[in-house]
Structures are given as C-alpha cells and as structure tokens.
Write a protein that holds these residues in place. Structure first.
Motif, PDB file in Angstrom:
ATOM      1  N   CYS A 285      41.428  42.637  49.857  1.00 46.84           N
ATOM      2  CA  CYS A 285      42.876  43.372  49.238  1.00 46.84           C
ATOM      3  C   CYS A 285      44.039  42.992  49.568  1.00 46.84           C
ATOM      4  CB  CYS A 285      42.364  44.841  49.232  1.00 46.84           C
ATOM      5  SG  CYS A 285      40.962  45.372  48.976  1.00 46.84           S
ATOM      6  N   CYS A 288      47.161  40.595  48.520  1.00 47.04           N
ATOM      7  CA  CYS A 288      48.009  41.197  47.624  1.00 47.04           C
ATOM      8  C   CYS A 288      48.904  42.346  48.213  1.00 47.04           C
ATOM      9  CB  CYS A 288      47.406  41.596  46.178  1.00 47.04           C
ATOM     10  SG  CYS A 288      46.844  39.889  45.661  1.00 47.04           S
ATOM     11  N   HIS A 289      47.918  43.184  48.925  1.00 45.49           N
ATOM     12  CA  HIS A 289      48.439  44.456  49.348  1.00 45.49           C
ATOM     13  C   HIS A 289      49.053  44.474  50.710  1.00 45.49           C
ATOM     14  CE1 HIS A 289      47.845  46.652  45.761  1.00 45.49           C
ATOM     15  NE2 HIS A 289      46.492  46.031  45.601  1.00 45.49           N
ATOM     16  N   THR A 310      46.280  44.300  33.621  1.00 44.70           N
ATOM     17  CA  THR A 310      46.299  45.878  33.526  1.00 44.70           C
ATOM     18  C   THR A 310      46.937  45.897  32.280  1.00 44.70           C
ATOM     19  OG1 THR A 310      48.132  45.681  34.952  1.00 44.70           O
ATOM     20  CG2 THR A 310      46.132  46.557  35.895  1.00 44.70           C
ATOM     21  N   LEU A 366      47.903  53.049  39.216  1.00 38.94           N
ATOM     22  CA  LEU A 366      48.261  51.872  38.130  1.00 38.94           C
ATOM     23  C   LEU A 366      49.849  52.322  37.721  1.00 38.94           C
ATOM     24  CD1 LEU A 366      45.223  50.578  36.359  1.00 38.94           C
ATOM     25  CD2 LEU A 366      46.263  49.719  38.523  1.00 38.94           C
ATOM     26  N   HIS A 367      50.399  51.327  37.154  1.00 38.53           N
ATOM     27  CA  HIS A 367      51.963  51.612  36.777  1.00 38.53           C
ATOM     28  C   HIS A 367      51.899  52.695  35.815  1.00 38.53           C
ATOM     29  CE1 HIS A 367      50.534  48.582  33.748  1.00 38.53           C
ATOM     30  NE2 HIS A 367      51.533  49.158  33.092  1.00 38.53           N
ATOM     31  N   HIS A 438      42.682  45.074  36.858  1.00 38.31           N
ATOM     32  CA  HIS A 438      42.366  45.304  38.129  1.00 38.31           C
ATOM     33  C   HIS A 438      41.148  45.642  38.639  1.00 38.31           C
ATOM     34  CE1 HIS A 438      42.983  46.789  42.525  1.00 38.31           C
ATOM     35  NE2 HIS A 438      44.282  46.423  42.293  1.00 38.31           N
TER      36      HIS A 438
HETATM   37  C1  HEC Z   1      45.374  39.370  43.069  1.00 39.79           C
HETATM   38  C2  HEC Z   1      45.950  40.474  43.807  1.00 39.79           C
HETATM   39  C3  HEC Z   1      45.320  42.054  44.015  1.00 39.79           C
HETATM   40  C4  HEC Z   1      44.137  42.224  44.629  1.00 39.79           C
HETATM   41  C5  HEC Z   1      43.135  40.984  45.139  1.00 39.79           C
HETATM   42  C6  HEC Z   1      43.807  43.408  44.893  1.00 39.79           C
HETATM   43  N1  HEC Z   1      45.408  44.256  44.057  1.00 39.79           N
HETATM   44 FE1  HEC Z   1      45.441  46.147  44.095  1.00 39.79          FE
HETATM   45  N2  HEC Z   1      46.928  45.883  42.877  1.00 39.79           N
HETATM   46  C7  HEC Z   1      47.483  44.537  42.559  1.00 39.79           C
HETATM   47  C8  HEC Z   1      48.573  44.749  41.559  1.00 39.79           C
HETATM   48  C9  HEC Z   1      49.522  43.825  41.141  1.00 39.79           C
HETATM   49  C10 HEC Z   1      48.497  46.228  41.319  1.00 39.79           C
HETATM   50  C11 HEC Z   1      49.588  46.959  40.334  1.00 39.79           C
HETATM   51  C12 HEC Z   1      49.025  46.825  38.813  1.00 39.79           C
HETATM   52  C13 HEC Z   1      49.471  47.770  37.891  1.00 39.79           C
HETATM   53  O1  HEC Z   1      50.097  48.805  38.342  1.00 39.79           O
HETATM   54  O2  HEC Z   1      49.318  47.375  36.700  1.00 39.79           O
HETATM   55  C14 HEC Z   1      47.767  46.902  42.145  1.00 39.79           C
HETATM   56  C15 HEC Z   1      47.332  48.258  42.271  1.00 39.79           C
HETATM   57  C16 HEC Z   1      46.477  48.650  43.204  1.00 39.79           C
HETATM   58  C17 HEC Z   1      46.344  50.196  43.430  1.00 39.79           C
HETATM   59  C18 HEC Z   1      47.252  51.182  42.695  1.00 39.79           C
HETATM   60  C19 HEC Z   1      48.467  51.396  43.601  1.00 39.79           C
HETATM   61  C20 HEC Z   1      49.309  52.633  42.832  1.00 39.79           C
HETATM   62  O3  HEC Z   1      50.032  53.188  43.463  1.00 39.79           O
HETATM   63  O4  HEC Z   1      49.036  53.021  41.745  1.00 39.79           O
HETATM   64  C21 HEC Z   1      45.520  50.255  44.376  1.00 39.79           C
HETATM   65  C22 HEC Z   1      45.033  51.627  45.019  1.00 39.79           C
HETATM   66  C23 HEC Z   1      44.899  48.933  44.749  1.00 39.79           C
HETATM   67  N3  HEC Z   1      45.798  48.077  44.030  1.00 39.79           N
HETATM   68  C24 HEC Z   1      44.002  48.705  45.645  1.00 39.79           C
HETATM   69  C25 HEC Z   1      43.476  47.548  45.719  1.00 39.79           C
HETATM   70  C26 HEC Z   1      42.275  47.245  46.498  1.00 39.79           C
HETATM   71  C27 HEC Z   1      41.520  48.501  47.378  1.00 39.79           C
HETATM   72  C28 HEC Z   1      41.812  46.005  46.387  1.00 39.79           C
HETATM   73  C29 HEC Z   1      40.761  45.236  47.066  1.00 39.79           C
HETATM   74  C30 HEC Z   1      39.269  45.643  46.658  1.00 39.79           C
HETATM   75  C31 HEC Z   1      42.835  45.522  45.539  1.00 39.79           C
HETATM   76  N4  HEC Z   1      43.662  46.338  45.197  1.00 39.79           N
HETATM   77  C32 HEC Z   1      43.014  44.253  45.501  1.00 39.79           C
HETATM   78  C33 HEC Z   1      47.222  43.460  42.907  1.00 39.79           C
HETATM   79  C34 HEC Z   1      45.882  43.337  43.771  1.00 39.79           C
END
Ligand code: HEC
Ligand code: HEC
Length: 459
Positions: A285, A288-289, A310, A366-367, A438
């Motif tokens: 994760c 990206c985060h 998404t 998600l957004h 996602h």
């Molecule tokens: C390739 C990039 C990427 C990876 C790897 C990734 N994410 Fe994300 N994540 C995103 C994006 C972009 C969004 C926003 C998507 C949307 O809102 O449509 C997001 C949204 C989220 C959110 C929601 C945030 C919110 O405030 O609504 C969470 C929680 C999250 N990710 C956790 C994780 C976790 C835990 C992992 C690992 C298993 C992970 N992500 C892996 C790109 C990534």
C-alpha cells in the motif's frame, strides 16, 4: 534528472498541465507547516463567522418539524438535527448545531446562515469535530425544508445531494460561477453551466491537507492556494469586494486547516498484530499512500483510472467548461502556487491516493463514499451493493470489527415512497455510486487482511 528530460517535462507542463507520477514541482513531498498565529486567527474566523449571507429565518430550525410530523417533538432543534444530519457544535454556537450560525439575510434582517462546517464538521463516537467530513448530512432535505420553516417545501435548482452523507458541492460551484465574469462581477446573461449533479462527493478530512500538494478527488487544485478555496463562499450576494476583503482571512483559514490533527483510535489495538500489518502495508500500500510513524512520507500520487478502477463519474463527468472558467477567474490568480505562474488548472487522469491518517474515523470510503467499512474496502467481493445505516454516530453505530459504519443491507425490491427516506439507501447500481475497483487487498489472505486492518487503526 537528465537535461533532455527536464526540457521535455517543461514543454508538456506548459501544454497541458499533465501531472507526472514524479512531478517536478518542489511542493510535492513537502508537508505544509501551519503558522501558529495565522492558524489561530483562521480557527476563530471559521468558528465564529459566516462567509455567506443568511438563507433561512431565525426560527426555521425550531419550526421545520411541521413538514414531517403533526406532533411537536419534545426537542424540536434536536429533531431537526437528526433529520438533516447535523451535529452539536464543539465551540460556542448558541443552541445551533455545527454548520449553522446567526447571520444577516439583507438590510439588517437577521437569519440563519450556513457555514463550511455543515459539510466539514462531522461526528465520530458521538463526538463532534471540525474538519471531519459530515457523513450524516442530508443537504437536500435541508435545502428543501428549512427555507419554508415547516410551512412548505421548496424545490432546488439541481440536486444538492442524491444520497445521504454525500453532496454535490462541485455542482454548487459550477452553478454559482456561471453567474460571474472572470473578475467575479455579475454576468448579465447567465452562461450554460453544463452542470452535473451525480458526482456524489464524500467530504475529505481537513487534517489531510497538511500533507497534500494537490486537492480534491482528482488532484485538480493547489493545496497552497487560499483563493481557490474561497469558491466555497460564492453566493449571489457576495460581490468581488467581499472576496478581496476576505482574502487574508482565507489565508488564515488555510493555515488552520494545515494545523488540524487526526483523532487517535480510542479502543485497544493488538500491537503485535498491527506490527505484522505494517509490513503488509509497506509492501502492498505504501507506494501510493505513503508511510506513517516517525518519519512520514507522502507521494501525492494521482493513480490512473485504469489502475484504481473506481467509479469513473467524478473524473469523466466533471465539467471541463467549469475548470476552464475557474482557471480564468479571480480565484485562479492567487499569489502563490501554480496559478500565480499562469498555471491553468491540473487536468489529471485518475484519482488521488489520499493520506490515511485517522482513516478509522472517516468512513465511508472512496471518493463517492460507496464502501462503508475498511474491511469491505480490503476485500472487494464482500462489499454491500445496497444498504442503509442510522446516520447517527454513537459507539453503537460504529463497527469496531470492520472499522466503519454499522450497515443494514436493503433488498432491491424496497423502494421508499418519499425521497428523504430513499436518500438513506446507498445504491451502488446508481450513476456515480459504484463500489468497484481499488481491489489491492483482494490478493491478501484472511490473516493478512486482519493484520492490515489492525495496523490501519493506528494511523
Ligand atoms: C496503485 C495505488 C494504490 C495502492 C497500491 C493502494 N491504494 Fe488505496 N487508494 C488509491 C487511490 C487512488 C484511492 C482513491 C480512490 C477513489 O477514491 O476513487 C485509494 C483509496 C484508499 C482508501 C480510502 C480512502 C478514503 O479516505 O476514502 C483506503 C482506506 C485505502 N486506499 C487503503 C489502501 C490499502 C490498505 C492498500 C494496500 C492493500 C492500498 N490502499 C493500496 C490508490 C492505491
Ligand atoms: C456543500 C458541502 C460543502 C461546503 C459547504 C463546503 N465544502 Fe469543502 N468540500 C466539499 C466536498 C464534497 C469536497 C470534495 C470535493 C471533491 O474532491 O470532489 C470539499 C473539498 C474541500 C477542500 C479540499 C480538501 C482536500 O483534501 O482535497 C477544501 C480545502 C475545502 N473543501 C474547504 C472548504 C471551505 C473553507 C469551506 C467554507 C468556506 C467549504 N469547504 C465548504 C463540500 C463542501
């Protein structure tokens, strides 16, 4: 970086404002540091002033119950709070909930005004917080019912909200900017705003601002720019002189937003399980985060739609005419940030991966707010497709197992007769509300997901 690459980037930058995965802008990767004096002034301004004239009569909140019941509630204001999803103010605000305050309608006539916290003031475990998105809000009912103070319902020019907890803030800006010339003077003939009210905005937490270089779901805005956020005080009665006068106030507000801290998870955490989860987070994760703990990093990535997959509506249907108009307007001629260099707004092709500080408190996810808990987010096939919740925020409304809101699945045959009740159902089959994509947690096994969930509580 090789000089050729610099040149190429420079050309592309001027041509399209395309965001690169590794952007050359020095603002990326640096956190904003709040000036304490300015932040203090911003906090006072935000919690004591309305930036738009009053829209409702002073007694409207106390009398609006007449529109939905014949019997006067014991606590009329409490009943209105519950109906609209407003929370008690954590700062002095008379008997008014967060998001409403006393103001002036016009010519000295007093009334109730809305402020930023109607959307940006939320509640978690029964505790109100400035800066937590208000995921209980039914803005549509509020705008239909409050103006009549219980006597009648008013139609709105477009949907302010289609599903409870989300709102169409973007449409509001589009609608109101259509009444203005670029210098914010009034336009005699209203241009066609090409408004879209199916974006289902899930309000982001303000405490994430300090880490962000770009704002909004798609990263189109500049997090250093205080003029840009003044669009939220567009109102037919606010003239250009208002915006000029309040520019320094909004600079202070921006610093206050940078200074807000995420709340800490208040229940016990299994530290050794969370430790294992941290390893999984780093490998799956963090790219990206970002990383958390003592030396946090945040890459500010806009992830292409093909990758995150998404719901596309917020990205695809966002009115580009508005983006263009906004870029030409006074709002985009700030003294700092990209706009100051003649920058014309960012056109990105995906969604920003937000920082995850305080993520335990910011359900739904998600957004578009389509995923009610973190457990559902980490395992995409378990996500509910049609559901409701209490829209209250007490401990009993919070799911400590799944981390997020307690929900109740609703069968597709259930069709409430009135729109207020219908908005309480989140239907992921509707436009803009898909819960797809996602799926980065799907490849993990149960044990790994459990550990990861435990770690997410600690952010
Ligand atoms: C390739 C990039 C990427 C990876 C790897 C990734 N994410 Fe994300 N994540 C995103 C994006 C972009 C969004 C926003 C998507 C949307 O809102 O449509 C997001 C949204 C989220 C959110 C929601 C945030 C919110 O405030 O609504 C969470 C929680 C999250 N990710 C956790 C994780 C976790 C835990 C992992 C690992 C298993 C992970 N992500 C892996 C790109 C990534
Ligand atoms: C009607 C509800 C509503 C009101 C009122 C409102 N906002 Fe927002 N705000 C939103 C939504 C929804 C978003 C997310 C928009 C998106 O990305 O699509 C947002 C985003 C933001 C962001 C960007 C946050 C980020 O991390 O990307 C800032 C800053 C902000 N609002 C400031 C304000 C200020 C200051 C006010 C008052 C002057 C205000 N807002 C009033 C709904 C609202």
């Amino acid at each position: 970086m090789a000089p050729q690459r610099h040149l190429l980037m420079g050309i592309l930058w001027i041509l399209g404002g395309v965001l690169f995965a590794e952007a050359p802008d020095p603002a990326f990767g640096k956190f904003h540091i709040a000036d304490p004096e300015s932040a203090k002034r911003g906090q006072v301004a935000l919690t004591s002033r309305a930036f738009t004239p009053a829209s409702f009569t002073t007694d409207s909140l106390a009398t609006v119950w007449r529109i939905w019941t014949k019997t006067k509630p014991l606590d009329p204001i409490g009943a209105a709070r519950d109906r609209f999803g407003l929370h008690e103010a954590p700062y002095p605000n008379g008997d008014l909930p967060m998001g409403l305050r006393k103001g002036t309608i016009a010519l000295g006539i007093q009334g109730l005004a809305l402020d930023c916290m109607v959307c940006h003031g939320g509640s978690i475990l029964g505790k109100s917080m400035v800066g937590l998105g208000n995921s209980s809000l039914d803005l549509q009912s509020l705008f239909e019912e409050l103006p009549g103070a219980g006597a009648r319902r008013f139609p709105t020019p477009f949907h302010f909200s289609r599903t409870r907890g989300t709102n169409e803030a973007v449409a509001t800006s589009v609608y109101l900017l259509a009444l203005r010339n670029p210098d914010l003077s009034f336009q005699i003939t209203k241009s066609d705003p090409k408004l879209v009210d199916t974006l289902c905005g899930n309000v982001p937490a303000w405490w994430l601002m300090k880490k962000k270089a770009t704002l909004y779901a798609t990263g189109e805005g500049d997090a250093r720019d205080s003029r840009g956020i003044m669009q939220f005080s567009l109102h037919p009665l606010n003239q250009r002189s208002f915006f000029e006068k309040e520019e320094s106030t909004f600079k202070d507000i921006l610093h206050y937003l940078y200074s807000i801290e995420a709340p800490k998870y208040p229940f016990p955490v299994d530290q050794s399980l969370a430790g294992r989860g941290e390893g999984i987070f780093r490998s799956h994760c963090a790219k990206c985060h970002g990383t958390y703990g003592s030396n946090p990093t945040y890459p500010n990535k806009i992830v292409p739609l093909e990758d995150v997959a998404t719901d596309p509506q917020r990205l695809k249907a966002y009115p580009m005419d508005f983006a263009q108009k906004f870029s030409q307007s006074w709002f985009s001629k700030g003294h700092e940030g990209w706009f100051a260099d003649g920058y014309q707004g960012r056109v990105n092709h995906g969604y920003q991966a937000p920082p995850l500080d305080g993520i335990w408190a910011t359900a739904p996810y998600l957004h578009n707010g389509s995923v009610p808990t973190l457990a559902h987010l980490l395992d995409s096939k378990t996500r509910p497709s049609r559901f409701t919740r209490s829209y209250r925020t007490a401990e009993s409304d919070y799911d400590k197992e799944k981390i997020g809101w307690v929900i109740r699945p609703i069968d597709s045959s259930v069709r409430p007769a009135n729109t207020h009740e219908a908005r309480k159902i989140y239907d992921t089959k509707e436009l803009g509300r898909s819960n797809r994509g996602h799926d980065y947690g799907d490849t993990l096994n149960e044990e790994e997901r459990k550990a990861l969930l435990e770690y997410l509580k600690t952010l």
